[in-house]
Motif scaffolding. Structure first.
Motif, mmCIF file in Angstrom:
data_model
loop_
_atom_site.group_PDB
_atom_site.id
_atom_site.type_symbol
_atom_site.label_atom_id
_atom_site.label_comp_id
_atom_site.label_asym_id
_atom_site.label_seq_id
_atom_site.Cartn_x
_atom_site.Cartn_y
_atom_site.Cartn_z
ATOM 1 N N VAL A 1 0.957 -1.224 0.130
ATOM 2 C CA VAL A 1 0.062 0.249 0.061
ATOM 3 C C VAL A 1 0.729 1.188 0.079
ATOM 4 N N VAL A 2 2.047 1.277 0.838
ATOM 5 C CA VAL A 2 2.801 2.475 0.856
ATOM 6 C C VAL A 2 3.448 2.680 -0.403
ATOM 7 N N PHE A 3 3.871 1.629 -1.071
ATOM 8 C CA PHE A 3 4.686 1.830 -2.506
ATOM 9 C C PHE A 3 3.516 2.166 -3.378
ATOM 10 N N ILE A 4 2.299 1.611 -3.646
ATOM 11 C CA ILE A 4 1.341 2.013 -4.542
ATOM 12 C C ILE A 4 1.087 3.703 -4.218
ATOM 13 N N SER B 1 6.550 17.260 -9.264
ATOM 14 C CA SER B 1 7.350 18.096 -8.487
ATOM 15 C C SER B 1 7.666 17.875 -6.973
ATOM 16 N N VAL B 2 7.033 16.701 -6.502
ATOM 17 C CA VAL B 2 7.497 16.511 -5.104
ATOM 18 C C VAL B 2 9.063 16.273 -5.110
ATOM 19 N N ILE C 1 1.186 6.692 -6.846
ATOM 20 C CA ILE C 1 0.483 7.388 -7.068
ATOM 21 C C ILE C 1 0.659 9.034 -7.046
ATOM 22 N N VAL C 2 1.135 9.341 -5.924
ATOM 23 C CA VAL C 2 1.760 10.828 -5.733
ATOM 24 C C VAL C 2 2.904 11.143 -6.682
ATOM 25 N N PHE C 3 3.478 10.229 -6.879
ATOM 26 C CA PHE C 3 4.760 10.753 -7.844
ATOM 27 C C PHE C 3 4.195 10.995 -9.194
ATOM 28 N N VAL D 1 11.625 14.492 0.141
ATOM 29 C CA VAL D 1 10.306 14.139 0.931
ATOM 30 C C VAL D 1 9.593 12.756 0.628
ATOM 31 N N MET D 2 9.746 12.309 -0.519
ATOM 32 C CA MET D 2 9.210 11.175 -1.169
ATOM 33 C C MET D 2 10.101 10.010 -0.297
ATOM 34 N N LEU D 3 11.366 10.066 -0.151
ATOM 35 C CA LEU D 3 12.091 8.996 0.494
ATOM 36 C C LEU D 3 11.655 9.154 1.996
#
Length: 68
Positions: A25-28, A39-40, A32-34, A44-46
């Motif tokens: 779920v975290v990777f999905i 531009s994130v 989706i956010v990426f 922050v994503m890491l």
């Protein structure tokens, strides 16, 4: 069907693997956010990804402790 396994053992369901479920779920969610907002910043994503994996590990440890 093996005769040495009694009826209750055949009907027992598999236990939920919480670590695998929550990690997926975290990777999905990160994907989706990426895809929706590239531009994130990667830092922050890491951070979000590692926090989510840490939370998934905590839940998996707690679930294993409750089962025993």
């Amino acid at each position: 069907m093996r005769p040495d396994i009694d009826r209750t053992e055949r009907r027992r369901a598999h236990r939920t693997d919480w670590m695998a479920l929550l990690s997926g779920v975290v990777f999905i969610a990160a994907g989706i956010v990426f895809m929706s907002d590239p531009s994130v910043p990667p830092l922050v994503m890491l951070t979000i990804l590692l926090s989510g994996l840490g939370f998934a590990g905590l839940v998996a440890i707690l679930a294993k402790a409750v089962r025993r």
